[in-house]
Design a protein around this motif. Structure first.
Motif, PDB file in Angstrom:
ATOM      1  N   TYR A   4       0.829  -1.208   0.000  1.00  0.00           N
ATOM      2  CA  TYR A   4       0.000   0.000   0.000  1.00  0.00           C
ATOM      3  C   TYR A   4       0.865   1.260   0.000  1.00  0.00           C
ATOM      4  O   TYR A   4       0.493   2.260  -0.597  1.00  0.00           O
ATOM      5  CB  TYR A   4      -0.954   0.005   1.185  1.00  0.00           C
ATOM      6  N   HIS A  36     -14.151   3.271  -8.036  1.00  0.00           N
ATOM      7  CA  HIS A  36     -14.451   2.339  -6.940  1.00  0.00           C
ATOM      8  C   HIS A  36     -15.801   2.666  -6.299  1.00  0.00           C
ATOM      9  O   HIS A  36     -16.463   3.639  -6.639  1.00  0.00           O
ATOM     10  CB  HIS A  36     -13.351   2.413  -5.892  1.00  0.00           C
ATOM     11  N   THR A  40     -14.115   0.910  -0.581  1.00  0.00           N
ATOM     12  CA  THR A  40     -12.842   0.670  -1.260  1.00  0.00           C
ATOM     13  C   THR A  40     -12.221   1.979  -1.743  1.00  0.00           C
ATOM     14  O   THR A  40     -12.550   3.057  -1.280  1.00  0.00           O
ATOM     15  CB  THR A  40     -13.038  -0.332  -2.412  1.00  0.00           C
ATOM     16  N   SER A  41     -11.309   1.862  -2.695  1.00  0.00           N
ATOM     17  CA  SER A  41     -10.569   3.006  -3.226  1.00  0.00           C
ATOM     18  C   SER A  41      -9.906   2.544  -4.517  1.00  0.00           C
ATOM     19  O   SER A  41     -10.178   1.439  -5.002  1.00  0.00           O
ATOM     20  CB  SER A  41      -9.507   3.467  -2.222  1.00  0.00           C
ATOM     21  N   TRP A  43      -7.164   1.348  -4.785  1.00  0.00           N
ATOM     22  CA  TRP A  43      -6.455   0.096  -4.458  1.00  0.00           C
ATOM     23  C   TRP A  43      -7.182  -1.119  -5.032  1.00  0.00           C
ATOM     24  O   TRP A  43      -6.558  -2.128  -5.370  1.00  0.00           O
ATOM     25  CB  TRP A  43      -6.341  -0.006  -2.940  1.00  0.00           C
ATOM     26  N   LEU A  44      -8.482  -1.042  -5.169  1.00  0.00           N
ATOM     27  CA  LEU A  44      -9.291  -2.135  -5.687  1.00  0.00           C
ATOM     28  C   LEU A  44      -8.843  -2.557  -7.086  1.00  0.00           C
ATOM     29  O   LEU A  44      -9.004  -3.717  -7.471  1.00  0.00           O
ATOM     30  CB  LEU A  44     -10.763  -1.702  -5.716  1.00  0.00           C
ATOM     31  N   ASP A  63      -9.411   8.194  -5.876  1.00  0.00           N
ATOM     32  CA  ASP A  63      -9.974   7.897  -4.565  1.00  0.00           C
ATOM     33  C   ASP A  63     -11.032   8.973  -4.324  1.00  0.00           C
ATOM     34  O   ASP A  63     -10.690  10.157  -4.198  1.00  0.00           O
ATOM     35  CB  ASP A  63      -8.906   8.006  -3.465  1.00  0.00           C
ATOM     36  N   TYR A  67     -12.522   8.481   0.930  1.00  0.00           N
ATOM     37  CA  TYR A  67     -12.007   7.126   0.760  1.00  0.00           C
ATOM     38  C   TYR A  67     -10.539   7.161   0.340  1.00  0.00           C
ATOM     39  O   TYR A  67     -10.050   8.144  -0.218  1.00  0.00           O
ATOM     40  CB  TYR A  67     -12.842   6.359  -0.270  1.00  0.00           C
ATOM     41  N   PHE A 171     -15.033  -8.137   3.299  1.00  0.00           N
ATOM     42  CA  PHE A 171     -14.288  -8.713   2.180  1.00  0.00           C
ATOM     43  C   PHE A 171     -14.382 -10.236   2.170  1.00  0.00           C
ATOM     44  O   PHE A 171     -14.489 -10.844   1.095  1.00  0.00           O
ATOM     45  CB  PHE A 171     -12.837  -8.234   2.220  1.00  0.00           C
ATOM     46  N   TYR A 189      -7.004  -1.686   2.260  1.00  0.00           N
ATOM     47  CA  TYR A 189      -8.365  -1.264   2.591  1.00  0.00           C
ATOM     48  C   TYR A 189      -8.476  -0.775   4.032  1.00  0.00           C
ATOM     49  O   TYR A 189      -9.295   0.091   4.339  1.00  0.00           O
ATOM     50  CB  TYR A 189      -9.336  -2.430   2.372  1.00  0.00           C
ATOM     51  N   PHE A 265     -16.493  -8.539  -4.907  1.00  0.00           N
ATOM     52  CA  PHE A 265     -15.242  -7.839  -5.216  1.00  0.00           C
ATOM     53  C   PHE A 265     -14.524  -8.568  -6.348  1.00  0.00           C
ATOM     54  O   PHE A 265     -13.479  -9.199  -6.160  1.00  0.00           O
ATOM     55  CB  PHE A 265     -14.368  -7.737  -3.966  1.00  0.00           C
ATOM     56  N   GLU A 268     -10.746  -8.375  -7.245  1.00  0.00           N
ATOM     57  CA  GLU A 268      -9.793  -9.172  -6.477  1.00  0.00           C
ATOM     58  C   GLU A 268      -9.732 -10.609  -6.993  1.00  0.00           C
ATOM     59  O   GLU A 268      -8.669 -11.225  -6.983  1.00  0.00           O
ATOM     60  CB  GLU A 268     -10.177  -9.180  -4.989  1.00  0.00           C
TER      61      GLU A 268
END
Length: 283
Positions: A4, A36, A40-41, A43-44, A63, A67, A171, A189, A265, A268
Motif C-alpha cells: 500500500y 471504486h 474501497t478506493s 487500491w481495488l 480515490d 475514501y 471482504f 483497505y 469484489f 480481487e
C-alpha cells in the motif's frame, strides 16, 4: 509484492473546494477511468491497471472524497451522489480529458449516474461491475437511519478492533476465492480508514435506509454503449433481479453481459478476465 505504501507513492492530488482528491494517472493512450465504490478506493484496481496500461491505455483511478488517500471532511452532504459526480467531472476537466471509457463498481454506480445527469457527453462507453442500479437488485446487509447507531457503526472502520468486526468480514463475505485475501491485500483497505475515515461511510450507510434515487429516466435518455461484468454469486447486488430491466432500458444484448464465477469484489478474484473484456471493448 506490491504494498500500500508503494501505491501511495504513485498517487497525485487534485484540490477541490471540499478537500484534496487522490488519484492514479498511469499509461498513455485512450483513457479508461476506473471508479471504486464502498468501502474501497483505487487500491481495488491495482491488479488490473498494469494489464490495461501495458496494452496501450491511460488509466485514471481516483480515490473519491472520504475514501483511500483523499481527504475525509467531517460533513454530510459533501458525500452526496451529486457532489461526488461533480468532482469526477471536475477532476477530468483538470486533467484536460474530454472523453473516456468509464468503468464503475458498487456505490460508484450512484456517483456515475449523478455525473451523467450533469454531463453525459464525456463518456464514450460504460462498463458496469456489480453496481448499484435499481432498488430491486440492491440487498444491503444492514440499514441505518441517520443518528447515533449509524455513527457508532461507521466509527468501527476507524479502529483496529472494529475493522476485525466489520471491515475484514465485508471482504470475506464478498469474495468466493478466499486465497486472494491476504494481509497485504487487506492492508490497502484498512489503513485509509484508521484516521477519521468514517464520515463518507456514515453518509453511505444512512442512505441505505431509504430507497435509492430512481435513475430510470436518465438511463432511458442515454445513448452510451453499456457492458455488464458481474460476479454471479454476489448476494448484495443481485443480477437476476436486474437483468431483464437493464437489458431493456439500456438496449443491450446477451453478448454484452459477462457473468463471472465470483462474488462482489470481482477485481480481487478475476482481474485478468475483467481486463480482457475491457480491452476487447476498447478495440
Amino acid at each position: 509484492m506490491y504494498t500500500y505504501q508503494e501505491h501511495l507513492d504513485k498517487l497525485h492530488y487534485y484540490t477541490t473546494p471540499e478537500g484534496k482528491m487522490a488519484y492514479l494517472d498511469e499509461g498513455k493512450g485512450e483513457v479508461i477511468l476506473l471508479l471504486h465504490g464502498v468501502p474501497t478506493s483505487s487500491w481495488l484496481y491495482r491488479k488490473m491497471i498494469p494489464l490495461l496500461t501495458n496494452s496501450g491505455y491511460r488509466v485514471i483511478a481516483p480515490d473519491m472524497l472520504g475514501y483511500g488517500a483523499s481527504d475525509k471532511p467531517n460533513e454530510y452532504e459533501v458525500y452526496s451522489d451529486e457532489h461526488m459526480g461533480r468532482r469526477l467531472l471536475s477532476l477530468m476537466d483538470h486533467l484536460n480529458i474530454h472523453e473516456w471509457t468509464h468503468v464503475f463498481h458498487d456505490g460508484g454506480g450512484l456517483y456515475t449516474w449523478a455525473m451523467l445527469q450533469q454531463d453525459p457527453s464525456k463518456v464514450k462507453q460504460l462498463i458496469m461491475l456489480n453496481t448499484i442500479v435499481y432498488q430491486e437488485g440492491f440487498r444491503p446487509p444492514l440499514k441505518f437511519a441517520p443518528g447515533r447507531l449509524a455513527k457508532v457503526f461507521a466509527k468501527q472502520y476507524s479502529t483496529s478492533l472494529g475493522q476485525k468486526i466489520v471491515l475484514i468480514p465485508t471482504f470475506k463475505n464478498g469474495i468466493d476465492d478466499k486465497s486472494v485475501i491476504t494481509e497485504e491485500m487487506l492492508e490497502g483497505y484498512r489503513i485509509p480508514f484508521l484516521y477519521n475515515g468514517q464520515h463518507g461511510l456514515y453518509y453511505f450507510f444512512t442512505q441505505t435506509c431509504r430507497k435509492i434515487t430512481d435513475y430510470r429516466p436518465l438511463h432511458q435518455s442515454l445513448d452510451i454503449p453499456l457492458t455488464v461484468i458481474w460476479g454471479k454469486h454476489d448476494t448484495m447486488l443481485v443480477w437476476k433481479h436486474l437483468e431483464k430491466e437493464v437489458m431493456s432500458i439500456f438496449n443491450i444484448q446477451p453478448e454484452d453481459i459477462h457473468l463471472l464465477d465470483a462474488k462482489h469484489f470481482i477485481q480481487e478474484e478475476c482481474p485478468v478476465e475483467i481486463a480482457e473484456i475491457i480491452l476487447n471493448k476498447m478495440k
